[in-house]
Design an enzyme around this catalytic site. Structure first.
Site, PDB file in Angstrom:
ATOM      1  CD  GLN A  43      -2.511   1.733   0.243  1.00  0.00           C
ATOM      2  OE1 GLN A  43      -3.221   0.933  -0.362  1.00  0.00           O
ATOM      3  NE2 GLN A  43      -2.399   3.001  -0.134  1.00  0.00           N
ATOM      4  CD  GLN A  51      -3.401   7.700  -2.294  1.00  0.00           C
ATOM      5  OE1 GLN A  51      -4.154   6.748  -2.404  1.00  0.00           O
ATOM      6  NE2 GLN A  51      -3.750   8.913  -2.632  1.00  0.00           N
ATOM      7  CG  MET A 101      -4.206   1.781  -3.470  1.00  0.00           C
ATOM      8  SD  MET A 101      -4.259   3.546  -3.006  1.00  0.00           S
ATOM      9  CE  MET A 101      -3.330   4.253  -4.371  1.00  0.00           C
ATOM     10  CD  GLU A 102      -6.325   5.876  -5.950  1.00  0.00           C
ATOM     11  OE1 GLU A 102      -6.782   5.155  -5.054  1.00  0.00           O
ATOM     12  OE2 GLU A 102      -5.933   7.045  -5.747  1.00  0.00           O
ATOM     13  CG  ASN A 103      -2.450   0.055  -6.415  1.00  0.00           C
ATOM     14  OD1 ASN A 103      -1.846   1.088  -6.120  1.00  0.00           O
ATOM     15  ND2 ASN A 103      -2.813  -0.835  -5.516  1.00  0.00           N
ATOM     16  CG  HIS A 119     -13.912   6.250  -4.764  1.00  0.00           C
ATOM     17  ND1 HIS A 119     -14.276   7.516  -4.345  1.00  0.00           N
ATOM     18  CD2 HIS A 119     -12.588   6.131  -4.482  1.00  0.00           C
ATOM     19  CE1 HIS A 119     -13.218   8.128  -3.844  1.00  0.00           C
ATOM     20  NE2 HIS A 119     -12.179   7.311  -3.908  1.00  0.00           N
ATOM     21  CD  GLU A 120     -10.723   3.008  -4.749  1.00  0.00           C
ATOM     22  OE1 GLU A 120      -9.796   3.718  -5.174  1.00  0.00           O
ATOM     23  OE2 GLU A 120     -11.244   3.183  -3.623  1.00  0.00           O
ATOM     24  CG  HIS A 147      -9.026   7.492  -7.616  1.00  0.00           C
ATOM     25  ND1 HIS A 147      -8.725   8.811  -7.352  1.00  0.00           N
ATOM     26  CD2 HIS A 147      -9.488   6.968  -6.444  1.00  0.00           C
ATOM     27  CE1 HIS A 147      -8.994   9.070  -6.069  1.00  0.00           C
ATOM     28  NE2 HIS A 147      -9.476   7.970  -5.504  1.00  0.00           N
ATOM     29  CD  GLU A 158      -9.279  10.082  -2.813  1.00  0.00           C
ATOM     30  OE1 GLU A 158     -10.398   9.682  -3.181  1.00  0.00           O
ATOM     31  OE2 GLU A 158      -8.256   9.368  -2.863  1.00  0.00           O
ATOM     32  CG  ASP A 197      -2.426   8.399   7.144  1.00  0.00           C
ATOM     33  OD1 ASP A 197      -2.827   7.958   6.048  1.00  0.00           O
ATOM     34  OD2 ASP A 197      -2.742   7.922   8.242  1.00  0.00           O
ATOM     35  CE1 TYR A 256     -10.651  10.603   1.156  1.00  0.00           C
ATOM     36  CE2 TYR A 256     -11.735   9.330  -0.542  1.00  0.00           C
ATOM     37  CZ  TYR A 256     -10.665   9.521   0.298  1.00  0.00           C
ATOM     38  OH  TYR A 256      -9.617   8.653   0.268  1.00  0.00           O
ATOM     39  CE  LYS A 289     -16.274   3.362   5.598  1.00  0.00           C
ATOM     40  NZ  LYS A 289     -17.107   3.337   4.402  1.00  0.00           N
TER      41      LYS A 289
HETATM   42  N1  BES Z   1      -6.779   6.482  -2.817  1.00  0.00           N
HETATM   43  C1  BES Z   1      -7.722   6.226  -1.797  1.00  0.00           C
HETATM   44  C2  BES Z   1      -7.122   5.558  -0.589  1.00  0.00           C
HETATM   45  C3  BES Z   1      -5.974   6.302   0.057  1.00  0.00           C
HETATM   46  C4  BES Z   1      -5.955   7.683   0.133  1.00  0.00           C
HETATM   47  C5  BES Z   1      -4.942   5.590   0.614  1.00  0.00           C
HETATM   48  C6  BES Z   1      -4.862   8.330   0.724  1.00  0.00           C
HETATM   49  C7  BES Z   1      -3.870   6.232   1.207  1.00  0.00           C
HETATM   50  C8  BES Z   1      -3.828   7.612   1.259  1.00  0.00           C
HETATM   51  C9  BES Z   1      -8.902   5.416  -2.308  1.00  0.00           C
HETATM   52  O1  BES Z   1      -9.304   5.806  -3.578  1.00  0.00           O
HETATM   53  C10 BES Z   1     -10.059   5.666  -1.419  1.00  0.00           C
HETATM   54  O2  BES Z   1     -10.470   6.788  -1.348  1.00  0.00           O
HETATM   55  N2  BES Z   1     -10.565   4.641  -0.753  1.00  0.00           N
HETATM   56  C11 BES Z   1     -11.712   4.740   0.108  1.00  0.00           C
HETATM   57  C12 BES Z   1     -12.959   4.279  -0.585  1.00  0.00           C
HETATM   58  C13 BES Z   1     -13.846   5.315  -1.114  1.00  0.00           C
HETATM   59  C14 BES Z   1     -15.154   4.710  -1.626  1.00  0.00           C
HETATM   60  C15 BES Z   1     -14.083   6.518  -0.288  1.00  0.00           C
HETATM   61  C16 BES Z   1     -11.512   3.795   1.270  1.00  0.00           C
HETATM   62  O3  BES Z   1     -10.536   3.067   1.257  1.00  0.00           O
HETATM   63  O4  BES Z   1     -12.345   3.772   2.163  1.00  0.00           O
HETATM   64 ZN    ZN Z   2     -10.229   7.736  -3.574  1.00  0.00          ZN
END
Ligand code: BES
Ligand code: ZN
Length: 607
Positions: A140, A142, A271-273, A296-297, A300, A319, A376, A384, A561
């Site tokens: 991971q 990002q 994660m939008e790899n 969502h991904e 990205h 985001e 972070d 978002y 989350k």
């Molecule tokens: N790119 C993010 C995850 C992220 C952001 C990881 C910053 C590390 C640092 C990913 O696109 C994301 O936003 N994931 C969300 C889901 C979304 C539906 C809001 C998540 O993981 O909850």
């Molecule tokens: Zn995102």
């Protein structure tokens, strides 16, 4: 002043990268790594092609917790010579600058290195932590963890192409954010190619007992064999999502779009790899109710991966656009009423976050100030949902077709480039706002971007389907028995249920909680979003039958989350702190560093 035509010239330097100020830039990576599960290390070499237009005598890379075994500088003709290098003073968040001396004829350098078993980007899973009998590894990267597994210029404004050779135990499959294999290699050696330039935070690797199932010519699913059938059912609409996204904002530029379903300890939802989105298995609800995360991904692939935040202060550009785009995809496929539910849930989460951070806090500005802090900390609903609310406000003022045309042009114009907030505002004014006198003032642009809280001109959101939920809540308030609500709730999706659970009074008797559970079987739900909304309600009501299910959830799931609010709810419960710490002590080895770094602080605070 940066212009729309020359966005990359005046981009701000990135406070989270030692390399970002370096005039020498990487262009292409050839990576050779061996994955060793026994020692939990990656070892090998990274060969970087360099662009050194000013003939600088040194290049700077980012590293953190890497063992650098040696550095060679290479010439165009392929001659190699050992190079002098030094590692700077370590910073807990940023790691260490790796400075390498260059010769005038140097065109590339090769770094021999090894990762630490504790490398923050990597999670090494024992077989018990997966669905099958094999171990698993995933990265991971990002926001700034790529540097813990690859010496690189770890700034989102710096892009490179790559190729990789990865050696893994013979019966495991390796995947990257690149052209991927669909079958096991008998030798355990895999070769990857990524011809579209990406920033380091989109570097990704996963290794495990994985199988592939195609969904369309350009989409498919990778998952552990036990999970694959469930996953292909859940994501049956994947091709339709890609097609909807293309219809909205232009061609998908990455050829394939595959999903990799990870084991449950994956710390994020998704994660939008590039070419291979990583997703949590907690969205495998069985009824396709949580697939907006995939939208969502996927979104990205435009906002973030094509047009990339120049620094983590500009994270909202990634985001906020992505959330707006996600909801447009969902609306396109499932209608306004469905998308409205997502909008309302998102707005509620935003209000909750603003309350938590403080309505006057600069951390509620879209444009963040994260220098000197862990990026972070910028990962909140502000980027978002306030970001999305900003675009909804713009939509309400200019209308959908002009906004869509603007967004489509924006993605096309800045593809494979970085974007910072000032350049975006400049482009927005030039392309959209300045054409209508008074529009910028009506939008209240500065308040949105550089001001706190949610500006008053954010459009109010309503959901027709949630009206019925609010009615059920009112009935309950008026004394109706939970079982009496059953007929009205029969067709509810998990979104209605989450709205319902959030709408329950903060103090609920344990008797009522038990009746709710009996009528609607929340504790036994297989839907992670519903469980995550239910457990705090159950704890507040002292409904102890939910506790074993909560414990099980916390042991299994590593998605931050969910973990953070659930541990907070436990800590607020009378018998909770001891239990929270007992569960955490056992479950912690199952969590990724991204989750433990937050939870360690949360659980220590309360001692
Ligand atoms: N790119 C993010 C995850 C992220 C952001 C990881 C910053 C590390 C640092 C990913 O696109 C994301 O936003 N994931 C969300 C889901 C979304 C539906 C809001 C998540 O993981 O909850
Ligand atoms: Zn995102």
């Amino acid at each position: 002043m940066p212009t729309a035509e020359s966005p990359s010239i005046l981009l701000p330097t990135d406070p989270h990268s030692f390399a970002s100020g370096s005039p020498v830039r990487v262009g292409h990576l050839a990576l050779a790594l061996t994955v060793d599960f026994a020692t939990r290390t990656l070892a090998g070499s990274a060969t970087w092609q360099l662009a050194n237009p000013g003939s600088a005598s040194e290049v700077v890379l980012d590293t953190r917790d890497l063992v650098i075994e040696g550095v060679e500088i290479l010439t165009e003709a392929g001659n190699a010579a050992p190079a002098a290098f030094s590692l700077g003073a370590p910073d807990a968040v940023l790691g260490q600058a790796l400075r390498i001396a260059l010769q005038p004829e140097t065109t590339a350098l090769r770094i021999g290195y090894r990762t630490a078993p504790t490398a923050a980007a990597l999670q090494w899973l024992a077989p018990e932590q997966t669905a099958g009998p094999e171990p698993f590894l995933f990265t991971q990267s990002q926001a700034i963890l790529a540097r813990t597994w690859l010496p690189c210029q770890d700034s989102p404004g710096i892009r490179f192409t790559y190729e990789a050779t990865v050696r893994v135990p013979a019966h495991l499959l390796a995947l990257m954010s690149a052209e991927n294999p669909q079958q096991l290699s008998p030798s355990g050696e895999y070769r990857f190619r990524m011809t579209q330039p990406i920033p380091a935070y989109l570097m990704a690797l996963a290794v495990g007992d994985l199988a592939f199932a195609p969904l369309s010519d350009r989409t498919g699913i990778y998952a552990e064999p036990a999970t694959l059938p469930v996953a292909t059912h859940e994501f049956a609409d994947l091709e339709n999502m890609v097609a909807a996204a293309e219809e909205l904002y232009g061609p998908y530029r990455w050829e394939r779009y595959d999903l990799l379903v990870l084991p449950p300890s994956f710390p994020f939802g998704g994660m939008e790899n590039p070419r291979l989105t990583f997703v949590t298995p907690t969205i495998l609800a069985g009824d396709r109710s949580l697939t907006s995360l995939v939208a969502h991904e996927l979104a990205h692939s435009w906002s973030g991966n094509l047009v990339t935040n120049a620094t983590w202060n500009d994270f909202w550009l990634n985001e906020g656009f992505t959330v707006y785009f996600e909801r447009r995809i969902m609306e396109h496929l499932y209608g306004c009423e469905y998308a409205d539910m997502l909008q309302v849930l998102g707005r509620a989460a935003l209000h909750h976050t603003i309350e938590e951070i403080g309505a006057a806090s600069p951390d509620t500005h879209l444009h963040l100030a994260l220098a000197g802090r862990d990026p972070d900390e910028g990962l909140t609903e502000i980027a978002y949902e306030k970001g999305c609310a900003f675009l909804l406000t713009l939509e309400s003022l200019v209308g959908r077709p002009p906004l869509d045309a603007f967004i489509k042009r924006y993605f096309a114009r800045f593809s494979f480039q970085a974007m910072d907030t000032a350049t975006f505002l400049h482009y927005l004014r030039a392309e959209l706002l300045d054409r209508t006198p008074g529009l910028e003032a009506r939008l209240n642009l500065a308040a949105w971007v550089e001001g706190p809280g949610l500006p008053a001109n954010a459009p109010a959101l309503t959901s027709h389907r949630f009206d019925a939920v609010d009615q059920a809540l009112a009935q309950l308030q008026a004394g109706a028995a939970p079982a009496a609500l059953r007929s009205g709730t029969a067709g509810w999706s998990s979104h209605e249920w989450v709205h319902f659970l959030h709408g329950l009074p903060p103090t609920l008797s344990s008797i009522l909680a038990a009746k709710l559970d009996e009528a609607f079987h929340f504790t036994k739900s297989g839907n992670a979003e519903m469980l995550a909304a239910w457990f705090p309600v159950a704890l507040r009501a002292g409904h102890s039958p939910a506790v074993p299910a909560l414990e099980k959830f916390l042991h299994k799931v590593g998605r931050r989350k969910f973990l953070v609010p659930l541990y907070k709810a436990l800590l607020a419960w009378p018998n909770g702190p001891a239990l929270a710490r007992a569960i955490y002590a056992e479950a912690r080895p199952n969590y990724h560093s991204v989750a433990t770094s937050t939870l360690d602080a949360l659980l220590a605070e309360q001692k």
